[in-house]
Structures are given as C-alpha cells and as structure tokens.
Design a protein around this motif. Structure first.
Motif, mmCIF file in Angstrom:
data_model
loop_
_atom_site.group_PDB
_atom_site.id
_atom_site.type_symbol
_atom_site.label_atom_id
_atom_site.label_comp_id
_atom_site.label_asym_id
_atom_site.label_seq_id
_atom_site.Cartn_x
_atom_site.Cartn_y
_atom_site.Cartn_z
ATOM 1 N N ARG A 80 -8.095 41.304 33.712
ATOM 2 C CA ARG A 80 -9.009 40.333 33.084
ATOM 3 C C ARG A 80 -9.926 40.990 32.064
ATOM 4 N NH1 ARG A 80 -9.860 38.720 38.511
ATOM 5 N NH2 ARG A 80 -11.932 39.657 38.462
ATOM 6 N N ARG B 288 -6.498 43.131 39.288
ATOM 7 C CA ARG B 288 -6.764 41.837 38.640
ATOM 8 C C ARG B 288 -8.008 41.930 37.753
ATOM 9 N NH1 ARG B 288 -4.143 37.250 41.127
ATOM 10 N NH2 ARG B 288 -5.861 35.893 40.530
ATOM 11 N N ALA B 289 -9.010 42.658 38.208
ATOM 12 C CA ALA B 289 -10.209 42.852 37.372
ATOM 13 C C ALA B 289 -9.843 43.587 36.087
ATOM 14 C CB ALA B 289 -11.272 43.622 38.151
ATOM 15 N N GLU C 6 -6.250 28.685 29.727
ATOM 16 C CA GLU C 6 -5.216 29.684 30.013
ATOM 17 C C GLU C 6 -3.910 29.004 30.436
ATOM 18 O OE1 GLU C 6 -4.486 33.244 33.244
ATOM 19 O OE2 GLU C 6 -6.557 32.853 32.593
ATOM 20 N N GLU D 208 -9.796 33.515 42.188
ATOM 21 C CA GLU D 208 -11.211 33.907 42.071
ATOM 22 C C GLU D 208 -12.081 32.766 41.547
ATOM 23 O OE1 GLU D 208 -8.932 35.667 38.503
ATOM 24 O OE2 GLU D 208 -8.626 35.345 40.642
ATOM 25 N N TYR D 209 -11.468 31.719 40.956
ATOM 26 C CA TYR D 209 -12.229 30.572 40.453
ATOM 27 C C TYR D 209 -12.181 29.375 41.415
ATOM 28 C CZ TYR D 209 -12.042 33.095 36.019
ATOM 29 O OH TYR D 209 -12.163 34.055 35.036
ATOM 30 N N ASN E 32 -12.021 27.617 31.111
ATOM 31 C CA ASN E 32 -11.273 28.836 30.787
ATOM 32 C C ASN E 32 -9.931 28.875 31.512
ATOM 33 O OD1 ASN E 32 -12.815 29.097 33.202
ATOM 34 N ND2 ASN E 32 -12.494 31.308 33.195
ATOM 35 N N VAL E 33 -9.902 28.399 32.756
ATOM 36 C CA VAL E 33 -8.635 28.348 33.494
ATOM 37 C C VAL E 33 -7.705 27.323 32.863
ATOM 38 C CG1 VAL E 33 -7.548 27.808 35.706
ATOM 39 C CG2 VAL E 33 -9.683 29.107 35.648
ATOM 40 N N GLU F 226 -2.819 32.174 41.360
ATOM 41 C CA GLU F 226 -2.971 32.870 40.083
ATOM 42 C C GLU F 226 -4.420 32.897 39.603
ATOM 43 O OE1 GLU F 226 1.504 32.013 38.229
ATOM 44 O OE2 GLU F 226 -0.191 30.778 37.596
ATOM 45 N N HIS F 227 -5.250 31.978 40.111
ATOM 46 C CA HIS F 227 -6.646 31.909 39.665
ATOM 47 C C HIS F 227 -7.583 31.766 40.857
ATOM 48 C CE1 HIS F 227 -4.048 30.230 36.446
ATOM 49 N NE2 HIS F 227 -4.806 30.950 35.660
ATOM 50 N N GLU G 215 -12.158 43.286 32.847
ATOM 51 C CA GLU G 215 -13.458 43.485 33.504
ATOM 52 C C GLU G 215 -13.512 44.860 34.165
ATOM 53 O OE1 GLU G 215 -13.748 40.232 36.207
ATOM 54 O OE2 GLU G 215 -13.876 38.699 34.630
#
Length: 955
Positions: A761, A757-758, A224, A107-108, A220-221, A104-105, A763
C-alpha cells in the motif's frame, strides 16, 4: 468480429454477446441458451475486445452454477488458445465474490481477520446460546409474535436480522419509534448484530452487508475496485434481493458496463428476500433509452407441446376459478420451440389414481419405460414436488424402493432415519450408561418425548446388532468404554467425534467405510452419511468448546448434545449428500423440490403437488417494517403476490421437461387445486398398457463437466502421503479432529502478511517493530477466538521475536515486493491447478518465489524428504506464475523465521526441466485422483499415528 466463433448462436444471442458497452438486460426464457450466451459473451470480451480477464466479474447464485461457468469459460478460452487463470476473473456466487472483496480490503472492513462464516444452523444455535442472556431480557421482546418453542423464536430472530441487513433497513431510525412491535424488531436486530461483531462471525446476509459498506463507505476502495472491474455480469437476476441489486449497481457505477440475465417468470426466492422488481425495474436505473433489452425466446430444450403448455399456463389467469391480472408485473413474452414434435404421441399427459393405487400406478409407468427400452437409466425421469417431505413423496419413494428402484432424494429430511445413522447413534448412547438410565426414567430438565422415543429406537437397533456372535469385539469395546465413562476418575483425550472414529474399527461401519467410490451416489449414501455424522459431532464440539470429556462436565455435555443440539438438528432437518460433479446419479429416480430443479432439465418430468393452492406466506409485520424503514417502498400489490409466486413456481416446474411432461394427482382426501382443474382435465390420460413408448427417443441426462480443482498442499502432497487418507478426508469429506498445532505458525504468517500488505500500500513508514507487535496481538486475539486455542505469553513473545527479526533483516528492501498472498490458478483440459504463494519479489523482469516457515532452518541432509516436498511445491508455483504472467522465475526460496543467527533462507535452483518434471508428476497424481485410485496406504508411521482413521485402518 468476422473472426469470432459464435458457434450455434442465433441472432438474439449474437446481439447479447456483442452488446458489451453500457447497461444490458437479457431476458432469457427456459431452455433459450442463457449460459451458452454468457460464456460466449465473456469469450468475446477477452478475444475480440481484448479485455483483461481480471476486469470481468460474473455473479451467479449457486456454487454448482459458478463451477459450471468457470469450467465452460475456461474450456471456451482454451479452445481458442487463451490461457486462463481462474483466480484472475471474479466468477462465483454473490457471497463468494463478497468474501473475496472483504479479504482483499479487510483493513477497511468492520470484521477482523479469522472471522467465521456461519451457516443458518450456526446462526440459529448462536442465538439459542444467547437467548436468555441477550434477547429474552430486551425491553420489548414480549411484543414479538408468539412461538411455541424457543428454537422457533431463535429462527424468527435470525429472519428479522437477515431481512434488516438484506433490505438495508435503518435500525437506528426504528429505535426512535413509539410503536412497541417496531421497537421489538429493532432491538433484536441490534442485539444480534452486536453479538456477531463480538464473535467476529459473518452470516450470509452480513457477508453482503460488509461488502456493500466496504464499497459505499470507502471511496478509495470503490475507486480501486472500479479500476480493476470494468465489466459486470449477473446471472439469475430475478432472484436477487435489494442489497445484491445495490452491489451490482455500485460495482458497475463507473463503467456502466453491466449485463443482467434472467427470467422474471422463474423468480422463486421471495422467501429468501429476493424481489422480482430488480429485473423488471432494471432499465429504469439508467438514463432514458440507455439500457438495451434483448429477449431470448427460442427454446432448444423442449418438445413444442411442452412449450405450448407452459406458455398457456402463464396466460391462463382469468379462468372461472382464478381471476387475476399480471398488471405489468412480468415481461409479456411467448417462448418458441425450435424442436419438432413427436408424431402420434402427446408430449404432456396426466397420471392419476385413487389414494390406494396411485403409488403403484406411477411405479408401473416408470418400470414400463425401462422394461420397454424407452429409457436406459432411471435418472432420465425426475419427480418434482413442492416438498419432498410430503406424504406423496415419502410413500412413492418407499414403493419404488420396495420394487427395486433406488430413489435419490437428498432433501427429504430422512437423514436421522437412515439405518447406519440410527445404528451409530445407538452405539454412541450405549457408551454412556448413566445417560441411558436417565433416558429410561426421563430424568431431564430439557428433553421431549419425540427425542426420547427416537433414542430408544436407536438403542434397540444397536442391541440387535450386538446379539450377533460376530460382534464380540464391538460388545467388548462398548462395555469397557461404558465402564470408563461411568466411573470417570480422569479426563479423556477425546469427545464425541473421537468416539465415532473409534467406532469405525468395527462392523458394519468398517465395511461401510470400505465402500468403493466408482458406484453411484445411492450406493455411497451410507458412507456419506457417516461423514455427515462426524461433521455434526465436530461442529457441536466447536460451538460448545468441547475438546474432551471431563469428570465434572460429562453429564451436562451429554444433555447438551443429545437433548438440545441433536434435537434441534432433527427439528430443522439435514440434507444428505449431493454430488455436484454429477447432474443426478445414475441408477436412481431423482425426487427433487421444484426449487431444487431450477436450472436443470430432464427428458421426462413428473410434476406432483397439484393439490396446492396460492396462499399468503411470510411475516406480514416484518414486511410492513421493511416497507416503512427500508430503502424503497412496496412494489407488487400484496393481494396478488400469492398468485404471482404460485404461477411462477409451476411454470418453472413444467419447463424442466425436454421430451415428456407428466402431471400426476393422488385422488382422494385432497382434491386437485383449483388452478390445475382445467389444464389437468384437458390432458390425455397416460395408460402404461397403451402408451406409445416406441414413438419417443428420450434424451439422456445431461452430463456434468465440472472441472475439479486441485492444490499442492491440500491434494497432491496429501494423496502422495496416503491415498486412503485422501479418499476419506478430501473425497468423502470426513472432518479431521486430530489437527496439528498450527496456531503459532498462523500467527507469525498472518503478521508477516500484514507487513507485506502495508508495503504494497506504500505505507512502509508504518512497518515498525511496535506496530508489528500490535498487529501480532490483534491477530492472536482473532485466531485464538476462532480456533478456541491459546498460547502462553512466552510463546507469543517468541512469535513477536520472529516477526521483529524478519522486519530488521528486510529493512529498506520493501520496494522489491511484487505481490503477497497471491492466489494463482491455471485451467488444464480436465482440471484446474490452484495455489497460494506467500510472496513474490524481484525486479528486472525476473521474480523470486518465497514461502515462509515459522520454525528453525532444518538440516539439509537429515530432512531431505521434507525439503524435497517443499521444493516440488515451489517448482509448481514457479510453473503457475510463469504460465500466468509470462515472467521468468529466478529463485525459489524457503524463509525460516525461526532461524536466529544464521542465514534464514534455503534457495533452490530452478530449471525448466525440473519444473516440467514436477508439472508432469502433478498431472499424473491429479489423474489418479480423478480415476479414484485409492489403494496406496501411508508408509510414514507418524502420519498414521496422527490420523483419525487409525482405528479403522490399523496400518
């Protein structure tokens, strides 16, 4: 509260169910209704506290336990009129929940898409592949404790790396040490971590480490996740390790609504890094008096005599043989039996005999139980051993089989001794005459006598089969294939797994594959083992990047497979199939390890291994490093640990029994362990001729009610295409080899997912053609690495054009994306529907369902049958979304990214009648699968041509 159905909950259970706010520790002794309480607690949160199911996280330790929780929670909520989407709630093992958080996250995180999750063998084999290039050359490698075999050193390296991850050990700080041993441990851990990163692999320890770092390093994650998860529950908390404790505390840091459940007296997994301190110190993690502790002590499982026996066992630590004190390293407790005892019959007895007669004495007792009608099924008696590989277990299993009683012992490491496995390996060897010649002369650089003797025995078994006149076709195939391999002029189009599938054309393998599935696991053992064998060969081909045999590499490939890979598997042992949908199979006596039996219960339990004594275990050097460089100091006194763990192990064993507990000892060369001398000596001897069988009313074995999970693509459409194929691949778990080329489609699909996803978010400014190219290139690198498949630059450019066209067509319309890659599921009375929706878009309360296809738009008339399958899939997804959200689905769309100039979308009309019809059709197919109706074969020739079982089936 007055309206909530507490069922049969006692006062302590009610208190645990309703204590929902703030930290809560529930200590639950054996048979005290732990799972019942957890399920009711979830139901109470949803029904009475009106908590959204998606705000609840429940972690447990095995896949089977997780599935049982999902089943019982969904049944409980459904019984009270609550529709439950199993994908909303975070219910699963720690590892599955961590993987979900990473996905789910991602990208981090430190991992990239398309990572591979490595099991313990993958992990060790990867180290072996890199042993000489990455590890042996380390500066302080020679300081590691010496091992006889390289394979054992590889296992040691994995243990070191796992411990560093699970204990959050500061490896960088270790590298500053001037102690050579500390440096050796640090260097191998660092090299191992670098290797995993390069490969984009996650082992089980790193799954948790990645999730922890995701939460700890990215506020931030964490924020969330805190906004999502408001209630955290952890089952079997006594078996958590340090990083699992830290994950639990991190996930509940904001709300403090954390409930941990467990029994400190059943902590068994120190060898996996677990520590009893987590449950004992849990109240100290919060303010003074903030944590509520509730003790469940009313036992509903066992006869009072059994409960009294194991209560006394935990207190019997200061006798003449052993003198140790728990020193506060357990919660003092007494378990109280709620059942009545059996008048005139002892609930705890012993069976002993000398070396030569013990097996028959034990068998006589079991056979008498059945003959006298005291039990209906042999599975009502469970034998528990410290190890099912021990001589006692093997001899007893052999004697039972000789006397006509089947034994279920999937962890006894006899996979490679099974007749069907030796026969298949023997035939496989005969297909390579040059290798067999070298086997006879021992002309190998890497081989050992044990392996050579085993392979010779396999060949002898295969030759016996070939003497039969009925096997002329098999002889002919072996001879022709062997000649082709000897005089190879060109590459084959197969490797080992392809040969095994060809073997299924012939007897006795064909008859084994024909085994009906409405029998017990014991009857299915042969076909299940052939499935495992295909998995073994397929894994070798993946790990070694072997797709075909080549003339240049065939000899080296054979050596690597037989002399290294299979030999290592034999050293480590392979578990046979365990059916998680059954508690234990009917018609068999289960032989289990004590660890394996944890969480289970049986009417009659026979505990062996009374020869055991408390002994030190583990790597003391590694423990010292964890104490110095880990995040916390040592806990239990090191000299007492062996006693603590020993008493907990047998406490767990004794408390599995419901109606009768039998302790047994094989007298002779091994004396009874000192810890058991007194309790064993005080028990009445069980004589099969005088035992009061008629006094007992033995329970039946608990029925498993796990709900199967079905999806449209993996289950329904596969079954409708060919139910025999479904049986073989989905039910029996055979590994497919002839998988269609999907790399291009996955590449386009994943990059479009990045775009979505961007957008989600916020973005949208990052959704540019240049960034899309970069995302696609990154996806290609991880996909090609994970699949060992590659695309030409022309094909990659074609994929880029498809993504670019999609972005250009959609430009300015990103706000109407509601969700992407949506996991949806719905619990039905006896199964669970599952699906993944590519895209949900819409507004004004109505949503559209979109599924992406990376190809040109098909001809509506010519490809009607294919489009009808897609339409049913979208209708099913519409059904799930409407059931889940209550929002109406407006349109259902297929989006063809390969369409260059025309309209890329095919839109299907949606009406309730169509949705109801597809839902009913799905339900019908699901129940056919549940009834195991596997007689319908494929009618599509292309499906047969691409099926691995085409030799067996000859449809």
């Amino acid at each position: 509260m007055d309206g909530f159905d507490f069922g049969s909950a006692n006062d302590a259970q009610r208190n645990a169910i309703t204590s929902t706010e703030g930290p809560l520790l529930v200590t639950a002794g054996p048979g005290t209704g732990k799972t019942f309480t957890l399920v009711k607690r979830v139901s109470y949160l949803v029904q009475e506290k009106h908590v959204d199911p998606s705000s609840i996280l429940v972690a447990t330790f095995t896949e089977k336990a997780a599935k049982e929780l999902i089943t019982r929670i969904s049944n409980e909520l459904a019984a009270n009129g609550v529709e439950f989407d199993v994908n909303e709630m975070y219910v699963g093992t720690f590892h599955s929940i961590c993987l979900r958080l990473i996905k789910e996250h991602i990208e981090y995180s430190n991992v990239r898409k398309n990572y591979r999750v490595a099991d313990s063998f993958d992990q060790q084999y990867l180290v072996y592949q890199n042993y000489w290039s990455r590890f042996k050359s380390l500066e302080h490698f020679a300081e590691l404790p010496k091992k006889t075999r390289v394979w054992d050193t590889c296992e040691q390296i994995c243990s070191i790396a796992n411990a560093m991850s699970e204990e959050l050990v500061d490896v960088e700080e270790m590298l500053k040490s001037d102690d050579p041993i500390t440096l050796a441990y640090a260097e191998v851990a660092e090299a191992y971590n670098e290797m995993l990163t390069e490969k984009n692999w996650l082992d089980f320890a790193h799954i948790q480490l990645e999730a922890y770092q995701l939460l700890a390093w990215h506020p931030n994650v964490l924020s969330e996740v805190h906004d999502q998860i408001k209630y955290v529950m952890v089952d079997e908390y006594q078996d958590t390790n340090y990083i699992q404790e830290q994950l639990t505390l991190l996930l509940s840091k904001k709300s403090h609504n954390v409930c941990v459940v467990g029994d400190d007296d059943q902590g068994l997994y120190r060898f996996r890094g677990a520590t009893i301190r987590n449950i004992l110190e849990f109240p100290d993690k919060f303010g003074d008096g903030d944590c509520v502790r509730i003790a469940l002590t009313d036992n509903y499982r066992s006869d009072p005599g059994i409960v009294a026996f194991y209560n006394e066992w935990m207190e019997r630590t200061a006798g003449p043989r052993f003198r140790f004190d728990w020193e506060g390293y357990r919660f003092e407790k007494t378990i109280y039996a709620t059942r009545k005892g059996v008048d005139g019959a002892p609930a705890v007895v012993r069976i002993g005999d000398d070396e030569d007669y013990w097996c028959d004495t034990v068998c006589d007792f079991v056979l008498q139980l059945k003959k006298r009608g005291a039990i209906d099924d042999y599975n009502q008696i469970a034998f528990l051993f410290k190890s099912v590989k021990h001589r006692n277990a093997r001899d007893l299993a052999e004697r039972f089989e000789e006397r006509g009683v089947s034994v279920y012992s999937p962890r006894s490491d006899v996979f490679f001794e099974r007749g069907e496995v030796k026969l298949a390996i023997g035939v496989l060897l005969l297909l390579f005459p040059r290798y067999v010649q070298r086997l006879e002369t021992g002309d190998f650089k890497y081989a050992d006598e044990t392996s050579i003797r085993y392979y010779v025995s396999c060949i002898l078994k295969a030759n016996e089969l070939l003497k039969d006149e009925d096997n002329a076709a098999l002889r002919k195939w072996i001879a022709a294939t062997g000649r082709a391999h000897t005089t190879m002029a060109k590459n084959t189009d197969y490797a080992f797994s392809g040969l095994v599938y060809q073997l299924f054309e012939f007897e006795p393998f064909k008859s084994i594959i024909d085994t009906p599935l409405d029998t017990g696991v014991h009857d299915q053992r042969s076909v299940r083992n052939l499935s495992i064998l295909v998995g073994i060969t397929s894994k070798f081909e993946y790990l070694q990047r072997v797709d075909i045999f080549t003339a240049e590499r065939i000899d080296a490939t054979l050596e690597r497979f037989f002399n290294t890979y299979l030999r290592f598997l034999m050293l480590g042992g392979i578990d046979e199939y365990e059916d998680e949908t059954e508690y234990v199979p009917s018609g068999c006596v289960p032989f289990l390890t004590i660890h394996q039996s944890k969480g289970m219960e049986f009417p009659i339990v026979v505990v062996d291994s009374l020869y055991a004594t408390p002994t030190k275990a583990g790597d003391e050097v590694l423990q010292g490093i964890k104490d110095r460089y880990g995040a916390r100091e040592a806990y239990e006194p090191i000299d007492s640990i062996k006693y603590f763990d020993f008493w907990r192990l047998y406490y767990t064993a004794f408390s599995r029994a419901q109606d009768l507990l039998v302790l047994t000892h094989r007298e002779g060369t091994r004396k009874i362990g000192k810890a058991f001398e007194e309790p064993y000596g005080e028990l009445p001897t069980c004589n099969p001729d005088t035992f009061p069988f008629d006094k007992f009313a033995f329970h039946h074995v608990k029925e498993s009610d796990l709900k199967p999970v079905y999806s449209f693509t993996s289950d329904i459409s596969l079954y409708e295409g060919c139910s025999v194929q479904y049986k073989l691949f989905r039910e029996l778990g055979f590994t497919p080899v002839r998988v269609g080329a999907t790399l291009f489609g996955q590449l386009v699909h994943q990059t479009i997912e990045d775009v979505h996803r961007a957008a989600l978010r916020g973005e949208c400014d990052r959704i540019t053609l240049e960034n899309a190219d970069d995302w696609l290139q990154s996806n290609y690198e991880t996909l090609s690495t994970s699949q060992h498949a590659y695309l030409s630059k022309v094909v990659i450019d074609a994929a880029k054009r498809q993504v670019r066209r999609y972005i250009e067509r959609r430009a300015g319309r990103w706000d109407d994306i509601v969700e992407a890659e949506v996991q949806i599921g719905l619990s039905k009375p006896d199964y669970i529907i599952h699906g993944t929706v590519d895209l949900i878009e819409g507004d004004d309360g109505t949503v559209d369902v979109v599924d992406f296809k990376s190809e040109r738009k098909p001809d509506v008339n010519r490809d009607y049958e294919l489009l009808e399958t897609y339409r049913k899939q979208l209708l099913l997804y519409a059904h799930l979304i409407e059931e889940k959200t209550g929002r109406s689905v407006g349109k259902m769309k297929l989006y063809y990214t390969g369409e260059e100039s025309g309209n890329p979308v095919i839109t299907f009309s949606r009406d309730k009648r169509s949705i109801d019809a597809v839902a009913a059709e799905f339900d019908d197919v699901a129940h056919k699968i549940m009834r195991r109706e596997y007689s319908c074969r494929a009618t599509n020739a292309r499906l047969c041509e691409n099926c691995d079982f085409r030799y067996y089936c000859k449809n």
